[in-house]
Design an enzyme around this catalytic site. Structure first.
Site, PDB file in Angstrom:
ATOM      1  N   GLU A  52       0.821  -1.205   0.000  1.00 50.86           N
ATOM      2  CA  GLU A  52       0.000   0.000   0.000  1.00 50.86           C
ATOM      3  C   GLU A  52       0.863   1.266   0.000  1.00 50.86           C
ATOM      4  OE1 GLU A  52      -0.153  -2.433   2.157  1.00 50.86           O
ATOM      5  OE2 GLU A  52      -2.078  -3.427   1.757  1.00 50.86           O
ATOM      6  N   HIS A 150       3.707  10.375  -5.159  1.00 53.34           N
ATOM      7  CA  HIS A 150       4.196  11.242  -4.091  1.00 53.34           C
ATOM      8  C   HIS A 150       5.724  11.152  -4.046  1.00 53.34           C
ATOM      9  CE1 HIS A 150       0.407  11.979  -1.597  1.00 53.34           C
ATOM     10  NE2 HIS A 150       0.016  11.355  -2.698  1.00 53.34           N
TER      11      HIS A 150
END
Length: 228
Positions: A52, A150
């Site tokens: 994740e 990110h």
């Protein structure tokens, strides 16, 4: 005023359960203007990378395996941070991981008095709106088209632009020209004359022509109050 805008990437959400910081990106601003000075580092977390988390930042355990440990770069990082205020989005999260890493290395924690949380600022300025970094970039016209995943340094760069807008806009970076007769005493561009400086008196008395024009104007008034 010197400030550091920073962001972190991690293996998860909670350092108390064993999650680690794997990347930090820091950008220096002085009087809300980027100086070009940065600090960026990846860290070997000495653990696996949850799927994740990797989906968010793209940093795999294999990529991080040959990167330095946090303790190996801690002094360089602290030297860059200095004693400046630290600006982050949802700053409690980033401070939590940064201080957990410092604790593990035997360094002093960074106090919350240095924390500037742009998420809290955004909530005050735009109640009821979306406050994610992406949403704020959209609101303020900050280009994030190159942000696919990110990344700590990239997100810090975006946050720096958003922070300027949240705290007054681009005009706050402008500075007034100052000569040798004044000195600046605050960040709000208030200038105080030096002690002992001589200034010639400014004329304030009306001229004869101005007095005559004033009398002529008074004569045109019908039933002025001062004659009541």
């Amino acid at each position: 005023m010197r400030e550091i805008i920073f962001d972190t990437e991690t293996t998860g959400l909670d350092p108390a359960t064993g999650d680690r910081m794997v990347e930090i990106g820091c950008i220096e601003m002085v009087n809300r203007v980027l100086t070009g000075a940065t600090f960026h580092a990846y860290f070997n977390p000495e653990r696996d990378m949850p799927v994740e988390a990797e989906r968010v930042h793209g940093l795999s355990a294999q990529f991080l395996a040959d990167k330095p440990l946090f303790r190996d770069r801690a002094e360089d990082l602290l030297a860059f941070l200095g004693d400046a205020p630290l600006v982050a989005h949802n700053a409690q999260f980033d401070f939590g991981f940064l201080n957990a890493e410092l604790d593990a290395c035997g360094y002093y924690r960074i106090g919350d008095d240095r924390m500037v949380d742009t998420l809290a600022i955004a909530r005050r300025r735009h109640p009821g709106a979306k406050h994610s970094l992406d949403a704020l970039c959209t609101r303020y016209g900050v280009d994030r088209s190159h942000r696919v995943l990110h990344g700590a340094l990239l997100d810090a760069e975006l946050l720096a632009q958003v922070y300027v807008e949240l705290t007054g806009g681009r005009q706050i970076g402008l500075q007034l020209a100052v000569d040798n007769t004044v000195e600046q005493r605050s960040e709000t561009a208030v200038f105080i004359p030096k002690l002992g400086e001589y200034r010639a008196p400014r004329p304030h008395a009306p001229s004869a022509e101005e007095l005559a024009r004033h009398r002529a104007f008074l004569e045109t008034l019908q039933s002025p109050l001062w004659n009541s």
